[in-house]
Design an enzyme around this catalytic site. Structure first.
Site, mmCIF file in Angstrom:
data_model
loop_
_atom_site.group_PDB
_atom_site.id
_atom_site.type_symbol
_atom_site.label_atom_id
_atom_site.label_comp_id
_atom_site.label_asym_id
_atom_site.label_seq_id
_atom_site.Cartn_x
_atom_site.Cartn_y
_atom_site.Cartn_z
ATOM 1 N N SER A 19 0.847 -1.191 0.000
ATOM 2 C CA SER A 19 0.000 0.000 0.000
ATOM 3 C C SER A 19 0.881 1.239 0.000
ATOM 4 C CB SER A 19 -0.875 0.006 1.264
ATOM 5 O OG SER A 19 -1.511 1.261 1.429
ATOM 6 N N TYR A 32 -1.097 -0.606 10.256
ATOM 7 C CA TYR A 32 -1.320 -1.029 8.871
ATOM 8 C C TYR A 32 -0.113 -0.640 8.014
ATOM 9 C CZ TYR A 32 -3.578 -1.455 4.293
ATOM 10 O OH TYR A 32 -3.889 -1.802 3.002
#
Length: 140
Positions: A19, A32
């Site tokens: 990501s 995350y």
């Protein structure tokens, strides 16, 4: 099994999904982001290891930005919850107008096309990269 001398005999391509949150800081995404950063690092190290050992297996990671999916909307909800916007739609409008140079969120198809490139022979000399698919978000 993917090694050039292995069962399939021609090497292969491993594509790990990460990501852009591994590349930039974002409110409420520390754990995350750290996990996605680990994927990017693992991909680079594995790419060098597999190439050095002559396996013929390429390893790369794909780093999507703001993508129009259910998961993407859940992520944007964090900005609403923090009082930074009144709705997800408002967050999207701000991002598209101010933070994404291409002026739109990406689609699942945009991410799939990046992965397809890394999977096919057109990328036979590509290993150890972070392919960012974010409409220019991280370029700003």
């Amino acid at each position: 099994m993917m090694k050039a001398e292995g069962r399939f005999g021609k090497g292969g391509s491993i594509i790990n999904m990460s990501s852009v949150v591994s590349q930039v800081g974002l409110l409420g995404h520390s754990f995350y982001g750290a996990s996605k950063g680990a994927i990017a690092s693992f991909s680079r190290h594995t790419a060098v290891e597999f190439a050095s050992l002559g396996y013929g297996v390429r390893v790369n990671s794909v780093h999507p930005g703001v993508i129009a999916t259910v998961m993407g909307d859940r992520s944007l909800q964090g900005f609403v919850d923090a009082g930074m916007a009144g709705s997800i739609e408002e967050v999207v409008a701000i991002l598209e107008q101010q933070a994404i140079p291409l002026g739109r969120r990406g689609s699942a198809e945009d991410v799939a096309n990046a992965a397809l490139y890394l999977a096919c022979d057109a990328s036979s000399y590509v290993t150890g990269i972070e392919l960012t698919v974010d409409g220019g978000y991280t370029a700003m």
